[in-house]
Design an enzyme around this catalytic site. Structure first.
Site, PDB file in Angstrom:
ATOM      1  N   GLU A 284       0.796  -5.584  11.202  1.00 55.55           N
ATOM      2  CA  GLU A 284       1.140  -4.733  12.343  1.00 55.55           C
ATOM      3  C   GLU A 284       0.361  -5.121  13.593  1.00 55.55           C
ATOM      4  O   GLU A 284       0.800  -4.856  14.709  1.00 55.55           O
ATOM      5  CB  GLU A 284       0.878  -3.251  12.006  1.00 55.55           C
ATOM      6  CG  GLU A 284       2.159  -2.507  11.741  1.00 55.55           C
ATOM      7  CD  GLU A 284       1.998  -1.008  11.526  1.00 55.55           C
ATOM      8  OE1 GLU A 284       2.940  -0.433  11.006  1.00 55.55           O
ATOM      9  OE2 GLU A 284       0.957  -0.423  11.864  1.00 55.55           O
ATOM     10  N   HIS A 305       1.124 -17.511 -12.701  1.00 53.17           N
ATOM     11  CA  HIS A 305       2.269 -17.713 -13.596  1.00 53.17           C
ATOM     12  C   HIS A 305       3.572 -17.267 -12.931  1.00 53.17           C
ATOM     13  O   HIS A 305       4.575 -17.054 -13.603  1.00 53.17           O
ATOM     14  CB  HIS A 305       2.025 -16.975 -14.917  1.00 53.17           C
ATOM     15  CG  HIS A 305       0.819 -17.507 -15.644  1.00 53.17           C
ATOM     16  ND1 HIS A 305       0.900 -18.346 -16.718  1.00 53.17           N
ATOM     17  CD2 HIS A 305      -0.498 -17.345 -15.391  1.00 53.17           C
ATOM     18  CE1 HIS A 305      -0.321 -18.667 -17.115  1.00 53.17           C
ATOM     19  NE2 HIS A 305      -1.194 -18.077 -16.328  1.00 53.17           N
ATOM     20  N   LYS A 419      13.347   3.228  13.115  1.00 58.56           N
ATOM     21  CA  LYS A 419      13.395   4.692  13.243  1.00 58.56           C
ATOM     22  C   LYS A 419      14.582   5.106  14.103  1.00 58.56           C
ATOM     23  O   LYS A 419      15.328   6.025  13.762  1.00 58.56           O
ATOM     24  CB  LYS A 419      12.101   5.203  13.903  1.00 58.56           C
ATOM     25  CG  LYS A 419      10.878   5.063  13.033  1.00 58.56           C
ATOM     26  CD  LYS A 419       9.684   5.722  13.717  1.00 58.56           C
ATOM     27  CE  LYS A 419       8.392   5.353  13.040  1.00 58.56           C
ATOM     28  NZ  LYS A 419       7.215   5.746  13.798  1.00 58.56           N
TER      29      LYS A 419
HETATM   30  O1  PA5 Z   1      -1.260   1.634  12.011  1.00 55.39           O
HETATM   31  C1  PA5 Z   1      -0.486   2.446  12.477  1.00 55.39           C
HETATM   32  O2  PA5 Z   1      -0.650   2.965  13.590  1.00 55.39           O
HETATM   33  C2  PA5 Z   1       0.731   2.912  11.695  1.00 55.39           C
HETATM   34  O3  PA5 Z   1       0.854   2.205  10.494  1.00 55.39           O
HETATM   35  C3  PA5 Z   1       0.616   4.396  11.386  1.00 55.39           C
HETATM   36  O4  PA5 Z   1      -0.551   4.637  10.659  1.00 55.39           O
HETATM   37  C4  PA5 Z   1       1.827   4.897  10.587  1.00 55.39           C
HETATM   38  O5  PA5 Z   1       3.010   4.581  11.266  1.00 55.39           O
HETATM   39  C5  PA5 Z   1       1.742   6.400  10.367  1.00 55.39           C
HETATM   40  O6  PA5 Z   1       1.677   7.069  11.602  1.00 55.39           O
HETATM   41  P1  PA5 Z   1       1.224   8.567  11.697  1.00 55.39           P
HETATM   42  O7  PA5 Z   1      -0.204   8.679  11.242  1.00 55.39           O
HETATM   43  O8  PA5 Z   1       1.387   8.919  13.138  1.00 55.39           O
HETATM   44  O9  PA5 Z   1       2.130   9.380  10.805  1.00 55.39           O
END
Ligand code: PA5
Length: 431
Positions: A284, A305, A419
């Site tokens: 990310e 394996h 989303k």
């Molecule tokens: O690293 C990040 O920002 C994302 O992976 C969030 O943690 C994830 O989308 C969850 O978001 P939230 O805590 O707002 O529900």
């Protein structure tokens, strides 16, 4: 903790390491001085030093109350709001203990998928058990945890009526979001996720610390380990001292030489989920603007394996980063056998770890020879302190690495696309 990089020597131009060392250190300084992209999300950099005793005591007290009152704690969250806790709990738990921690309560996770079977089976499992919920969402609006929370909230209110609110702990933003509103309305115990700490960098906030403490692990040791690496990668450290700056630079130099897949390898299945946390952190943070190393993972020798064949002989765009654990927790010797039909008597009396370490060395040499650069990170043991060290090391290196790649490591614009489509398909008003 040690970083071994001699097995990348044949895959990068050595001069580059010297040439770009200062660049890597400048990017480390940029994280401390908040001078580059995403500077509003750098609260994690000094976090290990800033966690005051009040917040730690509050987390420990809440964890202890939750432990005494429940058979099960359901931790609801997705992405950065669950992977850190899951990774640490899996790493530190015993493998064959029914409730994983061998203490009450059992910690289970939900809200990290939308599988109807998963949620149905969770509800069935909880039917004859006393449980509470820790619901974690920084934005307070994420669909997956919201769906799971709605179901369990209803069940808790059906069962415990007016006392249900004592069984819900919320971890969310200080001011914003639906979850914050709900917590205020119902007087749920609440912890705050600092504004300047993004989800995937939040394991050392209540997001990770509360579930880890509930599972019975020592969060102070975890923080101490993180502090140790924070000191070792501080702004005044040289390139040779700063293992995060070195790892970040090496992986970027490999990337420039077309090694665009990094496989995080472990030789202990307890670290499988640690790799899931690491994949989210790097995936990310770096995968954007058409750039970035693809983070993958493998558990060896299991996966030797399966995908071991590809790593040895497939397209030469892979490098490996091995987390090597110096000392196992336990000692087990291979027994001698009268018939010796398996021909293992030559190893009789040797530790199983000797066989595992020999596999590790043999694999490393084979892969390097086959064209797979290797970075090794050695930790002393799998315990709270060493896991804390690893967490901070990877976070720091991720920030530096993202800056070397010239992206903003602290946003995730690409996550919105699915989303929007999902909301359109579901008919959400306004989409
Ligand atoms: O690293 C990040 O920002 C994302 O992976 C969030 O943690 C994830 O989308 C969850 O978001 P939230 O805590 O707002 O529900």
């Amino acid at each position: 903790m040690k970083l071994e990089t001699k097995h990348v020597d044949n895959f990068i131009v050595k001069d580059c390491l010297i040439k770009f060392a200062d660049n890597s250190l400048e990017n480390n300084s940029a994280l401390h001085n908040k001078t580059k992209k995403g500077s509003d999300y750098l609260g994690w950099v000094n976090l290990p030093f800033e966690l005051n005793s009040d917040i730690i005591s509050d987390i420990e007290k809440t964890a202890s109350d939750l432990r005494t009152e429940n058979d099960v704690i359901v931790v609801i969250g997705i992405g950065g709001s669950y992977l850190g806790a899951k990774a640490v709990i899996e790493a530190l738990s015993k493998s064959f203990v029914p409730n994983r921690q061998n203490i009450k309560p059992m910690v289970v996770f939900a809200g990290n998928n939308i599988s109807e079977d998963y949620l149905y089976e969770l509800c069935e499992f909880l039917k004859d058990k006393s449980y509470s919920v820790i619901v974690i969402s920084k934005s307070g609006t994420t669909t997956e945890p919201a769906v799971a929370f709605r179901i369990l909230k209803k069940d808790l209110y059906n069962r415990y009526k007016n006392n249900a609110n004592k069984r819900i702990v919320v971890i969310t933003d200080k001011k914003k979001g639906a979850l914050k509103q709900l917590a205020d309305m119902n007087d749920y115990k609440t912890f705050v996720i600092p504004n300047d700490v993004g989800g995937r960098f939040s394991v050392l906030t209540p997001v990770g610390l509360l579930p880890i403490a509930v599972a019975g692990f020592d969060i102070k040791q975890l923080i101490d380990g993180a502090k140790n690496i924070a000191k070792q990668t501080g702004i005044k450290k040289s390139f040779d001292e700063n293992i995060a700056a070195k790892y970040a630079l090496i992986r970027n130099l490999l990337y420039k030489n077309n090694y665009n897949i990094e496989v995080l390898v472990n030789y202990n299945p307890k670290l499988k989920y640690f790799a899931e946390w690491w994949k989210q952190l790097y995936g990310e943070s770096e995968g954007k603007e058409g750039k970035g190393i693809f983070p993958a993972s493998a558990s060896f020798t299991t996966d030797l394996h399966s995908i071991g064949q590809y790593i040895q002989d497939g397209i030469r765009n892979i490098f490996e980063t091995v987390i090597s654990v110096k000392e196992p927790d336990n000692k087990l010797l291979l027994p001698s056998d009268y018939d010796n039909l398996d021909n293992l008597n030559y190893l009789a009396g040797r530790r199983i770890d000797h066989i595992n370490k020999s596999a590790e060395l043999g694999t490393k040499l084979a892969h390097v020879e086959g064209g797979v650069p290797n970075i090794t990170i050695e930790i002393q043991k799998i315990n709270e302190y060493c896991i804390g060290e690893l967490i901070y090391f990877f976070e720091k290196a991720c920030g530096i690495s993202g800056y070397l790649l010239d992206v903003n490591p602290f946003d995730q614009p690409g996550v919105e696309t699915y989303k929007t489509n999902m909301f359109k398909i579901l008919g959400k008003p306004g989409y």
